[in-house]
Design a protein around this motif. Sequence first.
Motif, short mmCIF file in Angstrom:
data_model
loop_
_atom_site.label_atom_id
_atom_site.label_comp_id
_atom_site.label_asym_id
_atom_site.label_seq_id
_atom_site.Cartn_x
_atom_site.Cartn_y
_atom_site.Cartn_z
N ARG A 86 0.87 -1.18 0.00
CA ARG A 86 0.00 0.00 0.00
C ARG A 86 0.90 1.22 0.00
NH1 ARG A 86 -3.36 1.70 5.13
NH2 ARG A 86 -1.34 2.57 5.59
N THR A 87 0.69 2.11 -0.96
CA THR A 87 1.49 3.33 -1.07
C THR A 87 0.57 4.51 -1.30
OG1 THR A 87 1.75 3.04 -3.45
CG2 THR A 87 3.48 2.10 -2.07
N GLY A 88 1.12 5.70 -1.20
CA GLY A 88 0.40 6.92 -1.56
C GLY A 88 -0.02 7.76 -0.38
N TRP A 89 0.10 9.07 -0.54
CA TRP A 89 -0.29 10.01 0.50
C TRP A 89 -1.76 10.36 0.37
CZ3 TRP A 89 3.94 14.34 0.14
CH2 TRP A 89 5.18 13.80 0.44
N LEU A 90 -2.12 10.92 -0.76
CA LEU A 90 -3.50 11.35 -0.96
C LEU A 90 -4.36 10.20 -1.47
CD1 LEU A 90 -2.87 14.85 -2.61
CD2 LEU A 90 -3.41 14.32 -0.22
N THR A 91 -3.85 9.48 -2.44
CA THR A 91 -4.55 8.33 -2.98
C THR A 91 -3.80 7.08 -2.58
OG1 THR A 91 -5.29 9.64 -4.88
CG2 THR A 91 -5.37 7.24 -5.10
N HIS A 92 -4.41 6.26 -1.77
CA HIS A 92 -3.76 5.00 -1.38
C HIS A 92 -3.89 4.01 -2.51
CE1 HIS A 92 -4.03 5.70 3.24
NE2 HIS A 92 -3.44 6.66 2.62
N THR A 93 -2.77 3.45 -2.92
CA THR A 93 -2.75 2.45 -3.98
C THR A 93 -2.39 1.10 -3.37
OG1 THR A 93 -2.03 4.11 -5.58
CG2 THR A 93 -1.70 1.81 -6.18
N TRP A 94 -3.30 0.15 -3.51
CA TRP A 94 -3.08 -1.21 -3.02
C TRP A 94 -2.63 -2.06 -4.20
CZ3 TRP A 94 -4.50 -3.00 1.99
CH2 TRP A 94 -5.09 -2.04 2.80
N ARG A 95 -1.59 -2.84 -4.02
CA ARG A 95 -1.14 -3.77 -5.05
C ARG A 95 -1.07 -5.15 -4.42
NH1 ARG A 95 2.07 -1.97 -9.22
NH2 ARG A 95 1.51 -4.01 -10.05
N VAL A 96 -1.62 -6.13 -5.11
CA VAL A 96 -1.60 -7.51 -4.65
C VAL A 96 -1.06 -8.36 -5.79
CG1 VAL A 96 -2.95 -9.45 -3.79
CG2 VAL A 96 -3.61 -7.11 -3.18
N ALA A 97 0.01 -9.09 -5.52
CA ALA A 97 0.58 -9.98 -6.53
C ALA A 97 0.47 -11.41 -6.01
CB ALA A 97 2.05 -9.64 -6.78
N PRO A 98 -0.47 -12.20 -6.56
CA PRO A 98 -0.60 -13.60 -6.12
C PRO A 98 0.68 -14.38 -6.43
CG PRO A 98 -2.49 -12.93 -7.44
CD PRO A 98 -1.47 -11.85 -7.56
N MET A 99 1.04 -15.30 -5.57
CA MET A 99 2.25 -16.09 -5.76
C MET A 99 2.27 -16.80 -7.11
SD MET A 99 4.34 -15.73 -3.35
CE MET A 99 4.23 -14.83 -1.82
N SER A 100 1.10 -17.24 -7.57
CA SER A 100 1.04 -17.97 -8.84
C SER A 100 1.33 -17.07 -10.04
CB SER A 100 -0.33 -18.62 -9.01
OG SER A 100 -1.33 -17.63 -9.06
N ARG A 101 1.34 -15.76 -9.85
CA ARG A 101 1.58 -14.82 -10.95
C ARG A 101 2.99 -14.23 -10.95
NH1 ARG A 101 -2.18 -16.54 -14.08
NH2 ARG A 101 -4.28 -16.04 -13.46
N ALA A 137 -0.08 -5.80 -16.50
CA ALA A 137 0.18 -4.57 -17.26
C ALA A 137 0.43 -3.40 -16.32
CB ALA A 137 -0.99 -4.27 -18.18
N SER A 138 0.06 -3.54 -15.05
CA SER A 138 0.26 -2.46 -14.08
C SER A 138 1.70 -2.36 -13.61
CB SER A 138 -0.64 -2.68 -12.86
OG SER A 138 -1.98 -2.62 -13.24
N GLY A 139 2.52 -3.31 -13.97
CA GLY A 139 3.93 -3.26 -13.60
C GLY A 139 4.24 -4.04 -12.35
N ALA A 140 5.47 -3.90 -11.93
CA ALA A 140 5.99 -4.65 -10.79
C ALA A 140 5.50 -4.08 -9.47
CB ALA A 140 7.51 -4.64 -10.83
N VAL A 141 5.57 -4.91 -8.44
CA VAL A 141 5.29 -4.49 -7.07
C VAL A 141 6.64 -4.30 -6.39
CG1 VAL A 141 4.27 -5.19 -4.87
CG2 VAL A 141 3.12 -5.77 -7.01
N THR A 142 6.89 -3.11 -5.85
CA THR A 142 8.17 -2.83 -5.22
C THR A 142 7.99 -2.54 -3.75
OG1 THR A 142 9.04 -1.94 -7.29
CG2 THR A 142 10.21 -1.34 -5.29
N ALA A 183 17.79 -1.84 1.04
CA ALA A 183 17.60 -2.42 -0.29
C ALA A 183 16.11 -2.42 -0.62
CB ALA A 183 18.16 -3.83 -0.35
N ASP A 184 15.81 -2.58 -1.90
CA ASP A 184 14.43 -2.71 -2.37
C ASP A 184 14.24 -4.12 -2.91
OD1 ASP A 184 14.13 0.02 -1.92
OD2 ASP A 184 14.42 0.55 -4.03
N VAL A 185 13.02 -4.61 -2.80
CA VAL A 185 12.65 -5.89 -3.41
C VAL A 185 11.57 -5.59 -4.44
CG1 VAL A 185 11.60 -8.15 -3.03
CG2 VAL A 185 13.21 -7.24 -1.36
N THR A 186 11.80 -6.05 -5.68
CA THR A 186 10.84 -5.84 -6.77
C THR A 186 10.31 -7.20 -7.22
OG1 THR A 186 12.00 -3.86 -7.47
CG2 THR A 186 10.50 -4.86 -9.06
N VAL A 187 9.00 -7.32 -7.20
CA VAL A 187 8.31 -8.54 -7.60
C VAL A 187 7.64 -8.26 -8.94
CG1 VAL A 187 6.49 -10.18 -6.98
CG2 VAL A 187 7.93 -9.17 -5.19
#
Length: 176
Positions: free
Chosen positions: A101-116, A143-148, A134-138
Motif C-alpha cells: 500500500r502506497t500513496g499520500w492522498l490516494t492510497h494504492t493497493w497492489r496484490v501480486a498472487p504467488m502464482s503470478r 500490465a500495471s507493472g511490478a510491485v516494489t 535495499a528494495d525488493v521488486t516482484v
Amino acid sequence: MQGDRRTSGRAHRQGTIALRPPRHQADRRAVAWWTVQGLLLAVPLTGAAAAAYWTFTDRPGWLGVLVAVLGAGLLLLALAGPHAAYRVERWEVTDEAVYTRTGWLTHTWRVAPMSRIQTVDTARGPVQRMFGLADVTVTTASASGAVTIEGLDHELAAELAARLTTLTQATPGDAT
C-alpha cells in the motif's frame, strides 16, 4: 437477488481473503534515505532557480519571492515528505500473495498472487548502501507493472527474496 447475496456471502466466508492493511513498514532508516534523496533533488533545483533569477533577470521583487517560495516548498517537501511516506506505506508477504500500500492522498493497493510472480529482484543504490537498505521488486505478468517494496534492511531484503523464490516455486500455476 436474495440468493445471490447469500451465495456471495458464503463464498466470502469460504475462501475469499479480506483486504486489510499490510502489516509491515519500511525500515526506519528509510526516512533518512528518502530525505537525502529529496535533498539531492531539491537543493540543486533551488540553487539553479536562484542562480537563474540572479543572473538572467533584472531581479524583479515578485520573481524573487516566487523563487524563494519554490525553494522553501521543495525543501519542506524533501524534509517532511519522507515522514509522511513512512506513516502510510506498508507491505506484507503471505503464502498466497505480496501486498503493498502506497500513496499520500490516494492510497494504492497492489496484490501480486504467488502464482503470478515471474521474477524477484533486489536493488541497492549507492545512497541505499550507505544506509544499509535495499528494495525488493516482484515482477508479474500484470500490465500495471511490478510491485516494489522499498527501504528494507538489506539482510531482510535478501531473506525476503529467497522466501518469495521458494514460495513461487512451490505454488502451482504458470505465472501468466
